[in-house]
Design a protein around this motif. Structure first.
Motif, short mmCIF file in Angstrom:
data_model
loop_
_atom_site.label_atom_id
_atom_site.label_comp_id
_atom_site.label_asym_id
_atom_site.label_seq_id
_atom_site.Cartn_x
_atom_site.Cartn_y
_atom_site.Cartn_z
N VAL A 42 0.82 -1.11 -0.19
CA VAL A 42 0.06 0.01 0.02
C VAL A 42 0.86 1.32 -0.10
O VAL A 42 1.73 1.39 0.70
N GLU A 43 0.59 2.19 -0.91
CA GLU A 43 1.45 3.53 -1.14
C GLU A 43 0.55 4.53 -0.94
O GLU A 43 -0.38 4.81 -1.60
N ILE A 44 0.90 5.62 0.18
CA ILE A 44 0.02 6.73 0.36
C ILE A 44 0.77 7.92 0.26
O ILE A 44 1.92 7.87 0.80
N LEU A 45 0.39 8.99 -0.63
CA LEU A 45 1.13 10.25 -1.02
C LEU A 45 0.24 11.19 -0.76
O LEU A 45 -1.20 11.19 -0.82
N ARG A 46 1.03 12.37 -0.22
CA ARG A 46 0.23 13.53 -0.36
C ARG A 46 0.02 14.14 -1.72
O ARG A 46 0.99 14.28 -2.46
N THR A 47 -1.19 14.40 -2.23
CA THR A 47 -1.52 14.35 -3.76
C THR A 47 -0.74 15.62 -4.14
O THR A 47 0.02 15.66 -5.46
N GLU A 48 -0.80 16.61 -3.59
CA GLU A 48 -0.47 18.01 -4.10
C GLU A 48 1.02 18.05 -4.19
O GLU A 48 1.63 18.47 -5.13
N LEU A 49 1.80 17.70 -3.28
CA LEU A 49 3.30 17.69 -3.26
C LEU A 49 4.00 16.15 -3.42
O LEU A 49 4.93 16.32 -3.64
N MET A 50 3.28 15.37 -3.78
CA MET A 50 3.55 13.90 -3.93
C MET A 50 4.47 13.47 -2.94
O MET A 50 5.78 12.94 -3.28
N ASN A 55 4.46 3.82 2.83
CA ASN A 55 4.57 2.52 1.64
C ASN A 55 4.80 1.31 2.66
O ASN A 55 5.89 1.03 3.35
N GLU A 56 3.96 0.55 2.62
CA GLU A 56 3.84 -0.44 3.58
C GLU A 56 3.27 -1.92 2.99
O GLU A 56 2.21 -1.84 2.39
N THR A 57 3.78 -3.08 3.32
CA THR A 57 3.38 -4.22 2.89
C THR A 57 2.40 -4.80 4.07
O THR A 57 2.96 -4.89 5.03
N VAL A 58 1.02 -5.00 3.55
CA VAL A 58 0.37 -5.52 4.82
C VAL A 58 -0.29 -6.82 4.17
O VAL A 58 -0.42 -7.28 3.12
N GLY A 59 -0.70 -7.59 5.37
CA GLY A 59 -1.45 -8.79 4.96
C GLY A 59 -2.95 -8.79 5.09
O GLY A 59 -3.26 -8.25 6.06
N VAL A 86 -3.86 7.34 -2.85
CA VAL A 86 -3.44 5.86 -2.38
C VAL A 86 -3.62 4.91 -3.58
O VAL A 86 -4.46 4.87 -4.65
N LYS A 87 -2.39 3.91 -3.58
CA LYS A 87 -2.69 2.82 -4.69
C LYS A 87 -2.08 1.54 -3.98
O LYS A 87 -1.41 1.50 -2.90
N VAL A 88 -2.70 0.44 -4.49
CA VAL A 88 -2.22 -0.88 -3.87
C VAL A 88 -1.77 -1.88 -4.94
O VAL A 88 -2.10 -1.75 -6.20
N VAL A 96 5.18 -9.38 -7.41
CA VAL A 96 4.33 -8.16 -7.38
C VAL A 96 3.47 -8.05 -8.40
O VAL A 96 3.95 -8.15 -9.66
N SER A 97 2.17 -7.36 -8.17
CA SER A 97 1.49 -7.22 -9.27
C SER A 97 1.59 -5.79 -9.91
O SER A 97 2.51 -5.09 -9.01
N GLU A 98 1.11 -5.32 -10.86
CA GLU A 98 0.98 -3.98 -11.25
C GLU A 98 0.36 -3.20 -10.10
O GLU A 98 -0.46 -3.46 -9.59
N TRP A 99 0.72 -1.90 -9.91
CA TRP A 99 -0.17 -1.01 -9.11
C TRP A 99 -1.52 -0.79 -9.25
O TRP A 99 -2.02 -0.88 -10.75
N SER A 100 -2.38 -0.69 -8.53
CA SER A 100 -3.85 -0.52 -8.88
C SER A 100 -3.88 1.13 -9.34
O SER A 100 -2.79 1.74 -9.15
N SER A 101 -4.96 1.36 -9.83
CA SER A 101 -5.08 2.79 -10.25
C SER A 101 -5.00 3.73 -8.91
O SER A 101 -5.66 3.49 -7.82
N GLN A 102 -4.62 5.02 -9.05
CA GLN A 102 -4.56 5.64 -7.69
C GLN A 102 -5.68 6.45 -7.49
O GLN A 102 -6.44 7.00 -8.28
N GLN A 103 -6.11 6.23 -6.28
CA GLN A 103 -7.30 6.84 -5.55
C GLN A 103 -7.04 8.09 -4.98
O GLN A 103 -5.79 7.86 -3.97
N ILE A 104 -7.71 8.94 -5.08
CA ILE A 104 -7.31 10.30 -4.31
C ILE A 104 -8.57 10.32 -3.20
O ILE A 104 -9.71 10.37 -3.45
N LEU A 105 -7.99 10.72 -1.99
CA LEU A 105 -9.20 11.15 -0.91
C LEU A 105 -8.91 12.58 -0.95
O LEU A 105 -7.75 13.30 -0.41
N PRO A 106 -9.84 13.27 -1.26
CA PRO A 106 -9.53 15.00 -1.36
C PRO A 106 -9.58 15.47 0.02
O PRO A 106 -10.47 15.23 0.63
N GLY A 107 -8.73 16.39 0.16
CA GLY A 107 -8.93 17.24 1.32
C GLY A 107 -9.58 18.55 1.12
O GLY A 107 -10.21 18.46 0.17
#
Lengths: 907, 203
Positions: A42-50, A55-59, A86-88, A96-107
């Motif tokens: 799982v990878e989480i970025l601040r959208t605006e400043l990237m 970035n964590e591997t979770v079960g 957020v992408k997974v 590993v698979s390809e990343w999922s499409s990036q989802q944005i949680l709007p601030g």
């Protein structure tokens, strides 16, 4: 951060990734499908400043029912602060698979949300929490600063408009919460948030009891302060599931209508809850309600009964407390109160407790007031104070409320006269506490009784002593106040069968003094005299009497001060007396009422402006004079202060001026010249007239003196008189014992011995010229054959003095045998008595101080003294006489003082 | 209005104006203290200002205005201040029982009472006395009733702004009333209500 493999993975990327945010808890929920794996990156970025946030591997296992995977993440930063991407991707080991499409949680910092904001707002967190606050700046404004309370804190930029700060280990908030403030570049507050930092509730000591054997009343301690206030944040309580709305602030109690035997208290606020439990049998937790309807069915002088009623079932309980006395009994509802005082108002209240399985005392009942009945008073405490041998006062102390047992209506005094076998009864009003009596019957008895509406007291008796003690013969000693009273102790007296009496009064008091007394048991030989009437600076006299059935005997006396003060006035009648170069100061003792302490002595000061120079410290308080010696001419001020243990008084000051004797000397010279002129005239008349034969006779009767002695009476106004005469006495042998003024009574000359004749002519003069010739008879000058020769011889002789002596009253002056210019003259024997005080009159010495018992006077049979100023012709000294005081002190005679005052212009 | 008007006004007017000026001065002092107490209670940094638009909306007090128009606008501003203060008191939750809160609550009550006194004193100075109509705030100004989102901080800031308005307008009242006092520079001139600018509502 794991990077994807360049090799084509067999794993399919997660599909339909969805983001759900719980902004209150700052939790982000990520769900996806078609993962076909149990491990995901799982990878989480601040959208605006990237910027990477996570970035964590979770079960994550697939939910079999929905076929979806769900993973939750709690963000340290409020989810409103800025948008998150957020992408997974699926992971199977290294595959590993390809990343999922990036989802944005709007601030909330998106451009369409233009207002300034701050998050999180209004959160309640425990003390010690860490929190991140973010400020979204209004579109178009510039960020300024972040403040936590009134402290500037460092910010971190999360996006173009968002700035954040993290606070760690937060302390408890103010009652209205902790403010986090965001300002723009103009230091204007644009947004803010409040955080409430506190504790979860922590109550303790839950105790439940019953007051009426039915309901329950539970109480507990609030415990630690939660620091959380307000309707939403305060602590709420429930007892066995029921709300306790009255449990507020410090009143931590809650009630239930029925006794359950087990109770659970739950305290709850936004941060948590706490549970307390209690359990008990009903009979073990009884705290009775207050009794009601108190009554006093019977009230007497010394006791009363009190009754009450119970509510409901409580009447079956045992044990009650009334006032400070405990009474027990089954179903107790009345008690007798003992040891009460007559005619006293009482207030009684009752509380009860269970005798069996006692738990706690119940509430007090309402008070009930009652008043006991009156009883006859106790016998007054009486004393007999003798003002004089036959006049005394019977005194008695006012009865206190606890002694009078009711309002005193008056007193009755019976004066017994056993010899006449009669009695005199006097009835006095209640405001009178003494009766003057004329004591004629020694050994008679006085009886005093007090009366109130309930009856007459027992009689108090005192016997008039047969012999009055002579108070002045009894030694008096000092006693010191020890802070609480005057401690007195004495030797036991055999005749003190009914004890001792100590009375005291103000020593300065002379009439109708306030006398106080105490009585001491016979087996005591000490007491502490205490009184609220003692005043500082007042001397009290204490007298100890032994009391017997027959009389009272004065044993000892003391006097003392509760507190010694400095004297309230200065020494009276301070006066200076000049004695040549000395000044004697005399004063009187300070009156007793002004002493205000034991006078320990006096200090004498020389006063110079405001400066005092100590001259003497007189430690004998009886000595009231002091002589300051060897003063030079000038003005002096002397201050005399009496002192006590508390210090000196203000001091009495007196002035004296030691005058120079210029005028005095001039007048002396003038007087001497005038006198000499008169003398010459008289001598001329005498030598030319009728007295030649008399000269001859006297010359023979007063041999060898070589003196010409002239006495005159009265003033210096010399005039010829039939009684006046001049004796020229010459002797060939010098008799030192007669080296003095020789007075010759007129009666000796005339042989009449008639004193009256002298006094009839007080102004008459008697002249005694005594020619003194020193040495043996062979050296004697030849007898003068005539008056002129005699006169010439007298004038020629350096040792010849012509002395005018007035013989009038009580003082006499002998001629100076040796002038100041002839120090070789022997000064032994009686001559020593003639030595004047050293330094007197500024160096001028009087010729002599003649005494009536002087040998010369006796030798001449002279029994009178002379007054006047003897004048040495040769020295032209005007010689002032000395008077002799009764204590051997010498003072200037009144005549000389008057004359001196005349010259100095003094009144 | 009692008393006969002259060019310089009646003695009773002078006295009333002077009294109102004194009340305004005292109230300004008390508002300053209230603002300071609130700032300390809420630990707002001294260098920060409350910001935001004005809560009290009246046409500006200009020296070109007649004394009566100045009084009119002042009176309207004070009326709005009182309404805001009442709103603030009603919405602020009294929490805590420490000494600071006691002092703050006491001062708040003092200001409220004194503001009523000043309003009455100012009303008596107006030309048409009791029958006055005051400027009312813009109904589109939603800030008048305070924050509606339940944000504790928004409520605090709104109260802070109200106290700042109070401080501002009581100072303006003190200065204006002093200037209108006969001893001051501006002679009193009778103007009718119709000349006053701005929207009015009959009260």
């Amino acid at each position: 951060c794991r990077q994807g493999s360049a090799v084509v993975s067999r794993l399919a990327p997660p599909q339909q990734v969805r983001l759900d945010a719980d902004k209150e808890t700052q939790t982000l929920s990520v769900t996806w499908e078609d993962g076909h794996a149990s491990t995901f990156d799982v990878e989480i970025l601040r959208t605006e400043l990237m910027e990477m946030v996570l970035n964590e591997t979770v079960g994550v296992t697939e939910d079999q029912s929905t076929g979806k995977h769900q993973w939750n993440w709690t963000s340290p930063v409020p989810l409103e602060c800025t948008s998150l991407s957020v992408k997974v991707r699926s992971r199977d080991g290294q595959d590993v698979s390809e990343w999922s499409s990036q989802q944005i949680l709007p601030g909330l910092d998106l451009p369409d949300n233009t207002d300034s904001q701050m998050y999180p707002e209004g959160k309640t967190v425990p003390v010690g929490s860490n929190m991140t606050f973010c400020c979204i700046v209004e579109e178009g404004q510039q960020f300024g600063s972040l403040w936590y309370k009134d402290t500037l804190v460092k910010e971190n930029m999360l996006s173009r408009r968002t700035y954040a700060t993290t606070m760690t280990n937060q302390g408890p908030s103010n009652p209205s919460g902790t403010n986090v403030v965001c300002s723009n570049e103009k230091k204007m507050i644009i947004a803010g948030a409040v955080v409430f930092v506190g504790y979860p509730p922590l109550p303790s000591d839950l105790v439940c009891e019953t007051h009426d054997l039915i309901s329950v009343d539970c109480q507990w301690s609030k415990g630690r302060d939660t620091y959380l206030f307000g309707m939403t944040r305060q602590t709420y309580y429930t007892l066995n599931g029921r709300n306790c709305p009255k449990a507020r602030n410090s009143n931590m109690r809650c009630g239930l209508e029925q006794w359950d035997g087990n109770w659970t208290l739950v305290a709850r606020n936004l941060l948590g809850e706490f549970r307390l439990t209690d359990a008990a049998e009903l009979g073990h937790r009884v705290r009775p309600v207050a009794p009601v309807n108190l009554t006093t069915p019977e009230v007497y002088s010394w006791n009363a009964s009190v009754g009450w009623l119970w509510k409901d079932k409580v009447k079956s309980l045992n044990g009650c407390l009334s006032g400070h006395q405990t009474y027990t009994g089954y179903g107790l509802n009345t008690v007798v109160l003992k040891d009460l005082q007559p005619d006293e108002k009482y207030s009684v209240k009752v509380r009860c407790g269970s005798q069996k399985n006692f738990w706690k005392w119940g509430e007090w009942s309402l008070p009930l007031s009652f008043q006991t009945k009156m009883d006859r008073p106790v016998a007054p405490d009486i004393w007999l104070w003798m003002d004089s041998d036959n006049l005394g006062r019977v005194l008695w102390k006012p009865l206190t409320k606890s002694e009078s047992h009711g309002q005193i209506s008056g007193y009755e005094v019976i004066l017994w006269s056993p010899e006449e076998n009669s009695q005199q009864t006097l009835t006095l009003p209640r405001s009178v506490y003494s009766l003057p009596i004329n004591v004629t019957d020694r050994g008679s008895k006085v009886t005093v009784t007090a009366r109130n509406p309930a009856g007459v007291s027992l009689p108090a008796n005192i016997v008039i002593p047969r012999y009055l003690p002579d108070a002045e013969d009894t030694a008096i000693s000092k006693v010191a106040f020890n802070g609480s009273g005057f401690p007195l102790s004495w030797v036991a007296h055999a005749n003190a069968s009914c004890g001792y009496v100590v009375d005291w009064y103000n020593t300065s008091c002379t009439q109708d003094c306030n006398v106080e007394w105490i009585k001491v048991a016979a087996d005591n030989t000490n007491t502490m005299v205490q009184s609220g009437n003692f005043l500082a600076g007042v001397r009290y006299k204490f007298s100890l009497y032994a009391c017997s059935s027959e009389s009272t005997v004065l044993l000892e006396r003391w006097h003392g001060y509760m507190q010694e003060l400095v004297p309230s006035r200065t020494v009276p009648r301070l006066s200076p007396n000049q004695e040549g170069a000395d000044v004697q100061l005399t004063w009187d003792q300070i009156p007793l009422e002004h002493q205000r302490g034991f006078i320990l002595g006096y200090t004498v000061y020389l006063t110079n402006a405001s400066h005092l120079t100590l001259l003497a410290n007189i430690t004998d308080p009886q000595l009231t004079n002091h002589t300051v010696r060897n003063l030079v001419l000038g003005s002096y001020k002397f201050t005399v202060k009496a002192y006590t243990a508390a210090g000196e008084d203000g001091g009495a000051t007196v002035s004296i001026s030691l005058e120079p004797y210029t005028y005095w000397l001039i007048m002396e010279i003038l007087v001497a010249l005038g006198t000499m002129t008169c003398l010459l005239i008289v001598i001329t008349i005498a030598f030319t007239g009728f007295s030649f034969s008399i000269f001859t006779i006297l010359w023979k009767t007063m041999p060898g003196t070589g003196l010409i002695c002239v006495c005159f009476q009265g003033t210096l106004d010399v005039k010829p008189s039939p009684h006046s005469m001049v004796h020229i006495v010459e002797d060939s042998v010098w008799d030192s014992s007669k080296e003095a003024l020789v007075t010759v009574p007129e009666e000796d000359e005339e042989g009449t011995g008639d004193e009256a004749a002298d006094t009839d002519e007080p102004a008459s003069l008697r002249y005694y010229n005594q020619v003194v010739e020193e040495g043996s008879s062979s050296q004697r000058r030849p007898h003068a054959s005539d008056s002129s020769a005699s006169s010439t011889g007298s004038m020629d002789s350096g040792h010849t003095d012509v002395t005018y002596t007035g013989i009038q009253t009580s003082a006499c002056y002998r001629p100076q045998m040796q002038s100041a210019s002839c120090p070789e003259e022997p000064q032994t024997g009686p001559e020593e008595h003639l030595q004047p005080p050293v330094g007197s009159f500024g160096g001028y010495q009087p010729q002599c101080s003649w005494k009536q018992d002087s040998p010369e006077a006796d030798g001449d049979g002279l029994d009178q003294t002379c007054l006047g100023s003897p004048t040495s012709v040769t020295s032209s000294q005007f010689l002032l006489p000395y008077d002799t005081s009764e204590e051997g002190k010498e003072y200037p005679s009144s005549a000389s003082t008057w004359f001196h005052n005349l010259l100095t212009g003094k009144p | 209005m009692s008393g006969t008007r002259t060019r310089r006004g009646t003695v009773s007017e002078q006295t009333r104006t002077a009294r109102a000026a004194a009340v305004a001065e005292q109230l300004h002092h008390e508002c300053t203290l209230l603002l300071e107490l609130y700032r300390k209670k809420e630990t707002f940094a001294e260098e920060l200002t409350s910001g935001g638009d004005r809560l009290v909306t009246v046409p500006p007090l200009s020296s070109q205005l007649s004394p009566n128009d100045m009084l009119w606008r002042l009176y309207s501003a004070l009326q709005q201040c009182r309404n805001l203060l009442e709103h603030a008191i009603g919405r602020e939750e009294g929490v805590g029982n420490d000494r600071n809160r006691t002092e703050y609550e006491s001062q708040k009550k003092t200001v409220r009472d004194r503001l009523g006194h000043l309003l009455e004193s100012t009303r008596l100075l107006l030309a048409d006395g009791a029958g006055t109509a005051a400027f009312t705030p813009d109904p589109n100004n939603t800030e008048i009733d305070g924050p509606v989102n339940g944000s504790p901080f928004a409520l605090k800031l709104w109260i802070y702004r109200i106290f700042n308005e109070l401080e501002h307008w009581t100072l303006a009242a003190s200065k204006t009333l002093k200037a209108l006092h006969p001893d001051g520079a501006a002679p009193k001139e009778r103007r009718t209500r119709g000349r006053a600018r701005g929207r009015r509502t009959r009260r």
